[in-house]
Motif scaffolding. Structure first.
Motif, mmCIF file in Angstrom:
data_model
loop_
_atom_site.group_PDB
_atom_site.id
_atom_site.type_symbol
_atom_site.label_atom_id
_atom_site.label_comp_id
_atom_site.label_asym_id
_atom_site.label_seq_id
_atom_site.Cartn_x
_atom_site.Cartn_y
_atom_site.Cartn_z
ATOM 1 N N ILE A 167 0.848 -1.203 0.000
ATOM 2 C CA ILE A 167 0.000 0.000 0.000
ATOM 3 C C ILE A 167 0.877 1.245 0.000
ATOM 4 N N MET A 168 1.894 1.245 0.854
ATOM 5 C CA MET A 168 2.733 2.432 1.007
ATOM 6 C C MET A 168 3.568 2.728 -0.236
ATOM 7 N N ASP A 169 4.076 1.674 -0.905
ATOM 8 C CA ASP A 169 4.922 1.944 -2.065
ATOM 9 C C ASP A 169 4.125 2.114 -3.360
ATOM 10 N N GLY A 170 2.789 1.963 -3.271
ATOM 11 C CA GLY A 170 1.943 2.208 -4.439
ATOM 12 C C GLY A 170 1.807 1.046 -5.385
ATOM 13 N N SER A 171 2.469 -0.086 -5.090
ATOM 14 C CA SER A 171 2.416 -1.212 -6.024
ATOM 15 C C SER A 171 1.036 -1.857 -6.070
ATOM 16 N N GLU A 172 0.339 -1.915 -4.938
ATOM 17 C CA GLU A 172 -0.990 -2.521 -4.952
ATOM 18 C C GLU A 172 -1.942 -1.713 -5.820
ATOM 19 N N GLY A 173 -1.851 -0.383 -5.746
ATOM 20 C CA GLY A 173 -2.660 0.456 -6.623
ATOM 21 C C GLY A 173 -2.318 0.241 -8.093
ATOM 22 N N SER A 174 -1.034 0.003 -8.361
ATOM 23 C CA SER A 174 -0.617 -0.255 -9.747
ATOM 24 C C SER A 174 -1.176 -1.573 -10.248
ATOM 25 N N PHE A 175 -1.160 -2.597 -9.393
ATOM 26 C CA PHE A 175 -1.706 -3.895 -9.790
ATOM 27 C C PHE A 175 -3.201 -3.808 -10.076
ATOM 28 N N ILE A 176 -3.901 -2.925 -9.375
ATOM 29 C CA ILE A 176 -5.358 -2.803 -9.539
ATOM 30 C C ILE A 176 -5.714 -1.934 -10.744
ATOM 31 N N ASP A 177 -5.056 -0.778 -10.872
ATOM 32 C CA ASP A 177 -5.451 0.214 -11.877
ATOM 33 C C ASP A 177 -4.729 0.079 -13.214
ATOM 34 N N TYR A 178 -3.616 -0.647 -13.247
ATOM 35 C CA TYR A 178 -2.805 -0.754 -14.459
ATOM 36 C C TYR A 178 -2.621 -2.219 -14.834
ATOM 37 N N ASP A 179 -2.218 -2.454 -16.074
ATOM 38 C CA ASP A 179 -1.881 -3.799 -16.533
ATOM 39 C C ASP A 179 -0.381 -4.026 -16.394
ATOM 40 N N LEU A 180 -0.009 -5.075 -15.667
ATOM 41 C CA LEU A 180 1.396 -5.446 -15.552
ATOM 42 C C LEU A 180 1.838 -6.089 -16.863
ATOM 43 N N ILE A 181 2.910 -5.561 -17.459
ATOM 44 C CA ILE A 181 3.368 -6.058 -18.757
ATOM 45 C C ILE A 181 4.399 -7.163 -18.553
ATOM 46 N N VAL A 182 4.149 -8.294 -19.208
ATOM 47 C CA VAL A 182 5.097 -9.409 -19.216
ATOM 48 C C VAL A 182 5.768 -9.415 -20.583
ATOM 49 N N PHE A 183 7.058 -9.083 -20.631
ATOM 50 C CA PHE A 183 7.788 -9.032 -21.887
ATOM 51 C C PHE A 183 8.319 -10.423 -22.228
ATOM 52 N N GLU A 184 7.698 -11.061 -23.196
ATOM 53 C CA GLU A 184 8.140 -12.376 -23.627
ATOM 54 C C GLU A 184 9.516 -12.258 -24.264
ATOM 55 N N GLY A 185 10.440 -13.108 -23.826
ATOM 56 C CA GLY A 185 11.806 -13.070 -24.342
ATOM 57 C C GLY A 185 12.763 -12.316 -23.448
ATOM 58 N N GLN A 186 12.230 -11.634 -22.406
ATOM 59 C CA GLN A 186 13.116 -10.863 -21.527
ATOM 60 C C GLN A 186 13.924 -11.780 -20.616
ATOM 61 N N ASN A 187 13.290 -12.827 -20.079
ATOM 62 C CA ASN A 187 13.981 -13.825 -19.256
ATOM 63 C C ASN A 187 13.187 -15.116 -19.278
ATOM 64 N N GLU A 188 13.728 -16.164 -18.641
ATOM 65 C CA GLU A 188 13.104 -17.484 -18.693
ATOM 66 C C GLU A 188 11.733 -17.488 -18.008
ATOM 67 N N TYR A 189 11.622 -16.790 -16.866
ATOM 68 C CA TYR A 189 10.337 -16.802 -16.161
ATOM 69 C C TYR A 189 9.252 -16.125 -16.987
ATOM 70 N N ASN A 190 9.598 -15.009 -17.623
ATOM 71 C CA ASN A 190 8.624 -14.340 -18.489
ATOM 72 C C ASN A 190 8.167 -15.262 -19.619
ATOM 73 N N ASN A 191 9.086 -16.055 -20.156
ATOM 74 C CA ASN A 191 8.725 -17.000 -21.214
ATOM 75 C C ASN A 191 7.774 -18.075 -20.688
ATOM 76 N N VAL A 192 8.016 -18.524 -19.447
ATOM 77 C CA VAL A 192 7.136 -19.524 -18.841
ATOM 78 C C VAL A 192 5.743 -18.954 -18.646
ATOM 79 N N VAL A 193 5.675 -17.702 -18.150
ATOM 80 C CA VAL A 193 4.374 -17.052 -17.938
ATOM 81 C C VAL A 193 3.635 -16.893 -19.263
#
Length: 463
Positions: free
Chosen positions: A63-89
């Motif tokens: 709440i304090m760092d604003g990340s929860e608001g970002s998760f609610i109001d914005y779309d988190l971008i997963v860049f395919e090809g950036q790393n192995e975990y992103n590729n798995v997602v």
């Protein structure tokens, strides 16, 4: 409603990580901790560990760092090809398109779990009331009156029951100690005092309420076997704490007789067909624990009292802190996989716009290009091959520089506003450029995409 369910589900998953860390520390050190303190304090410690599965301490930082608001109001971008975990997602979301509904499956499980436990509670209480009777024995009545004054002043009733084979305590506000009919005339006076002392201690410690609370909290973690294990472990510690309190001043003969009474209770049960989920039983809710109880009853323990409690408490605080730090650090990977507000994009599909494009963007929003004087450029390297320029306001420039120079002991997100540009070239030679509001964490590089600022379509692409 769907967004709320999803956010709670993600929170529960992060708490599962937190609970795994704290419970692992606790279970590895459990036997050694018991040497430093009492079984009663181990009940408290086990309860604290269980709460690490349900109380989101890390959420305060989100709440304090604003990340929860970002998760609610914005779309988190997963860049395919950036790393192995992103590729798995990206692969998981492509192969399993119904992954967005996993939170709904969890929520249905919660509702079913709660409904089943409520029905089972009502059935248990109704059955006990229907089949119980007042014990007429003067020996039981006098022993009960004597022991009640020693352990508790609460209103507790002594009842007999023909359908149970083990003494147990039931009830939260109105407590009942229920004795199986087969035991009423099978025990001598000393054994009667043993049984009643054990159950009165349970009543004085509100162990039934603790057990019911853990069952209710279990609804959030109905899918997590570790929570079930710790809940069962808590029941075992409650029985050991009770034995420890009752036998504290017993000599060797009394301890042997007390342990033998536990075995006698198990023999009376023969084959256990029913489990009293909302009761605390003399012989325990799990037959496998009786050997452990007998070993603890017969053993001699020297504990450090206050020093041991201080050490165990400090360790509990340390494990909770570590577990929540790990949970907070895992919020981006978990949200990438299970949040509904996620967009998978090719690496390079979005970029943080340069100073000239920001000038154009200001014109799109009806602002004077001279407003660029209020912005400064700050370089952040996102990958090994690409450096983007992010535009920051003057009033947060120094703060951003401090962020980059700090060594973070935990991942509290440092979020700043950015503008994202998406450029798509069509087959007919035209193109469309879309500008989005955005946010970025300057610590981990996570990027969120928000609302559209403007869209520019060109009949002939000049990019």
């Amino acid at each position: 409603m769907e967004l709320i369910v999803n956010r709670i589900f993600v929170c529960v998953l992060l708490l599962s990580i937190s609970g795994f860390i704290s419970s692992s520390i606790y279970l590895i050190l459990e036997k050694n901790l018991y040497k430093l303190t009492s079984a009663k304090f181990m009940v408290f410690t086990n309860t604290v560990v269980l709460f690490s599965f349900v109380i989101p301490f890390y959420y305060l930082f989100s709440i304090m760092d604003g990340s929860e608001g970002s998760f609610i109001d914005y779309d988190l971008i997963v860049f395919e090809g950036q790393n192995e975990y992103n590729n798995v997602v990206a692969s998981a979301r492509d192969i399993f398109p119904y992954i967005d509904y996993i939170d709904n499956i969890w929520f249905i499980g919660v509702l079913v779990f709660i409904a089943m436990k409520i029905l089972m509670y009502l059935y248990t209480v109704t059955r006990i009331k229907r089949t119980s009777f007042v014990i007429q024995s003067d020996v039981w009545a006098s022993a009960f009156e004597k022991i009640m004054g020693k352990y508790t002043t609460q209103n507790v009733l002594l009842m007999g029951n023909s359908e149970t084979t083990s003494p147990f305590t039931v009830g939260i506000l109105h407590k009942y100690i229920v004795i199986p009919a087969i035991m009423i005339n099978a025990l001598d006076e000393e054994e009667i005092e043993f049984v009643l002392s054990h159950e009165c201690y349970h009543a004085s410690q509100n162990d039934v309420g603790r057990k019911v609370l853990m069952i209710v909290l279990n609804c959030l973690n109905w899918f997590n076997p570790l929570f079930y294990f710790l809940k069962d472990n808590l029941s075992a510690w409650m029985e050991i704490a009770c034995d420890e309190a009752v036998t504290e001043r017993f000599d060797g003969r009394q301890k042997r007789k007390y342990a033998a009474l536990i075995i006698k209770s198990l023999e009376l049960e023969n084959i256990r067909n029913k489990s009293h989920l909302y009761c605390v039983c003399y012989s325990g809710n799990n037959v496998k624990h009786y050997k452990r109880r007998i070993v603890e009853i017969m053993g001699e323990k020297k504990r450090n009292g206050l020093h041991g409690k201080v050490f165990v408490s400090a360790l509990a605080v340390f494990s909770l802190t570590c577990s929540n730090v790990v949970a907070k650090a895992a919020d981006i990977p978990v949200n990438m996989m299970f949040s509904n507000n996620v967009q998978v994009a090719k690496l390079g599909e979005f970029e943080e716009i340069q100073i000239d494009e920001m000038r154009t963007d200001l014109e799109f929003k009806g602002k004077n290009p001279s407003d660029l004087g209020n912005f400064v450029k700050f370089d952040v390297r996102d990958t090994e091959d690409t450096t983007y320029e992010i535009i920051y306001n003057d009033n947060i420039k120094n703060k951003v520089e401090q962020m980059q120079n700090q060594i973070e002991p935990q991942h509290v997100h440092k979020i700043v506003d950015i503008t994202l540009k998406e450029h798509k070239k069509n087959s007919d030679g035209s193109c469309k450029t879309t500008y989005y509001e955005g946010r970025k964490c300057t610590v981990c590089g996570a990027i969120w995409k928000g609302d559209v600022i403007n869209v520019v379509t060109m009949a002939k692409c000049t990019h």
